[in-house]
Design an enzyme around this catalytic site. Structure first.
Site, PDB file in Angstrom:
ATOM      1  CG  ASP A 184       8.182  -1.236  41.909  1.00  0.00           C
ATOM      2  OD1 ASP A 184       9.816  -1.694  42.230  1.00  0.00           O
ATOM      3  OD2 ASP A 184       8.486  -0.841  40.368  1.00  0.00           O
TER       4      ASP A 184
ATOM      5  CG  ASN B 249       7.199   3.646  42.152  1.00  0.00           C
ATOM      6  OD1 ASN B 249       7.487   4.410  41.060  1.00  0.00           O
ATOM      7  ND2 ASN B 249       7.420   2.631  42.175  1.00  0.00           N
TER       8      ASN B 249
ATOM      9  CG  ASP C  44       4.772   3.808  38.794  1.00  0.00           C
ATOM     10  OD1 ASP C  44       4.401   4.684  38.088  1.00  0.00           O
ATOM     11  OD2 ASP C  44       6.285   4.233  38.100  1.00  0.00           O
TER      12      ASP C  44
END
Length: 272
Positions: free
Chosen positions: A189, A194, A209
């Site tokens: 992701d 992030n 994350d």
């Protein structure tokens, strides 16, 4: 949202003068808390969400053995009703908070950070997030009618997600062959929120994350990085400079735009 009693049961006690401050409550029912000194975060999940939180804990614990600026797991608490994951904070601000000029300056260090992750030995990673797994997840999300149209690319938002999935499935064998030759440890992701960046030096300090971390085609990360960062660029010149810089830092001479397009189309179908 977890009850106050449940939260009090799971959140660890803090030294005098410190407290847990609520940050957010997600649609899933998870709750996130930040220590008032900024040193740690706590995430609380109930019922079935606790299983997903366990899936987030394990990659954090594994990756923390490497010097990549990822969070350290500080505590893991589980009870009959749910679980609480406590991790250290990664210093800096999310790359998504930067303007286009700042992000372009930070970009080489962000690229180097994802490159260092991809350089880890894939055979030593216990987590798998490959194409077969993600196509199966997409099939489940599509079958439940759970695709969020806002996640889709603008030109695909009027297309039936089942048709989008069918087109991706038609490329399965080709993409599996590519993945077999270029399987790395992926973030999964790799969006700008992030990646953390020091606002003073504009250098990447780490990644957060990590719930989707696992082995996959490196283009899973590259597609998301380029697409998500694209929202910050002020024009085509910045976008092109970022594209060239990413592949230069990673040492990839011939960017495969078809693979970028494929994984950018797949990702929105896997959330829901």
């Amino acid at each position: 949202m977890p009850s106050a009693f449940f939260i009090r049961d799971l959140l660890p006690s803090l030294p005098s003068g410190k407290e847990w401050l609520a940050v957010s409550h997600g649609e899933s029912g998870d709750s996130v808390y930040r220590r008032s000194d900024g040193a740690a975060f706590a995430k609380i999940s109930q019922d079935r969400g606790a299983l997903a939180l366990e899936g987030e804990r394990r990659p954090i614990e594994w990756l923390s053995r490497f010097d990549l600026g990822s969070p350290q797991m500080l505590d893991w608490r589980i009870g009959e009703e749910g679980a609480c994951l406590i991790t250290s904070a990664v210093p800096g601000v999310p790359a998504s908070d930067l303007d286009g000029r700042q992000l372009l300056q930070a970009w080489p260090s962000i690229a180097a950070r994802i490159g260092a992750l991809h350089a880890l030995a894939a055979e030593d990673c216990p987590f798998e997030r490959g194409l077969s797994t993600m196509l199966a997840r997409a099939a489940d999300v599509v079958s439940r009618g759970a695709v969020n149209p806002d996640f889709l690319r603008p030109e695909q938002q009027e297309t039936d997600p089942a048709d989008l999935l069918l087109a991706l499935e038609a490329e399965r064998e080709k993409r599996l062959a590519e993945e077999a030759g270029d399987r790395v440890v992926c973030h999964g992701d790799a969006c700008m929120p992030n990646f953390m960046v020091d606002p003073a030096t504009l250098r990447c300090t780490g990644m957060i994350d990590l719930g989707r971390l696992g082995t996959a085609d490196r283009y899973v990360d590259l597609a998301l990085m380029l697409a998500n960062a694209g929202e910050s660029w002020s024009g085509p010149d910045q976008a092109q400079a970022a594209f060239a810089s990413l592949f230069e830092v990673l040492g990839l001479e011939r960017p495969d735009r078809e693979r970028l397009d494929f994984y950018l189309s797949l990702d929105p179908l896997t959330w829901g």
